[in-house]
Motif scaffolding. Structure first.
Motif: not given
Length: 206
Positions: A1-5, A7-12, A135-136, A196-201
């Motif tokens: 699992m990379n840092l970009a993932t 960075a997206l996962f933690l706030p969501a 999703q992650f 979070a929903a928008s970013v995940l989509l």
């Protein structure tokens, strides 16, 4: 699992952890009635329930992710839709209700059991672990290890949420007692969940 993932996962994920729900409101009530330490320890019952859900979800998730790319995207859309639904519920929630009355005195074990039962019987929690966490996960890499890491991060953030709500129960009683205070908090969480929903989509997998 990379840092970009991450960075997206933690706030969501933290937006989900902090969203007002029966368990978080229970932490507020327990802190008000029994104190900060007891409310945090009682939250262990919730963490146990979530850990069991994560283990069950991870057991069947590897097969799902590796069997069908279409099904994976369906789960992704379902998860984003759930986040938007929860955001709508928070935004439109009625905050004029009466405050909860006094509760009978309970021991730590009974409080933890109460947290466990509320969490284990919450279908929203099951949906989080089956539609949000996947999703992650990168299907091209071993799924169980990734899911374990995501699950542990979720539980750590959930513990922070338990502590935060317990703290609020102690220090913000008057603010939460007012409809305006509850409304502002609910809508703040609604905005976080919508983002979070928008970013995940929009997110793309490698």
């Amino acid at each position: 699992m990379n840092l970009a993932t991450l960075a997206l996962f933690l706030p969501a994920c933290f937006a989900l952890n902090m969203a007002p729900g029966p368990n978080n409101l229970l932490s507020v009530r327990n802190a008000t009635a029994y104190g900060f330490r007891t409310a945090c320890l009682a939250g262990g019952g919730r963490l146990l329930a979530f850990a069991l859900m994560i283990a069950l979800a991870a057991a069947g998730l590897a097969v799902v992710l590796q069997a069908s790319e279409l099904l994976f995207h369906g789960i992704k859309i379902l998860g984003a839709g759930y986040l938007l639904y929860l955001a709508y519920q928070l935004w439109t929630a009625d905050t004029r209700g009466e405050a909860q009355g006094r509760s009978t005195t309970l021991g730590l074990g009974a409080l933890a059991r109460q947290e466990f039962l509320i969490a284990i019987g919450n279908p929203k929690a099951i949906l989080i672990f089956t539609a949000f966490l996947p999703q992650f996960v990168d299907p091209g890499q071993p799924v169980p290890g990734q899911f374990l890491m995501l699950g542990l991060l979720f539980l750590a953030l959930e513990w922070i949420a338990i502590s935060a709500y317990a703290w609020m129960g102690l220090h913000m009683r008057r603010w939460f007692a007012q409809p305006r205070g509850r409304r502002l908090f609910n809508r703040g969480c609604a905005l976080l969940l919508s983002a979070a929903a928008s970013v995940l989509l929009l997110a793309r997998r490698s």
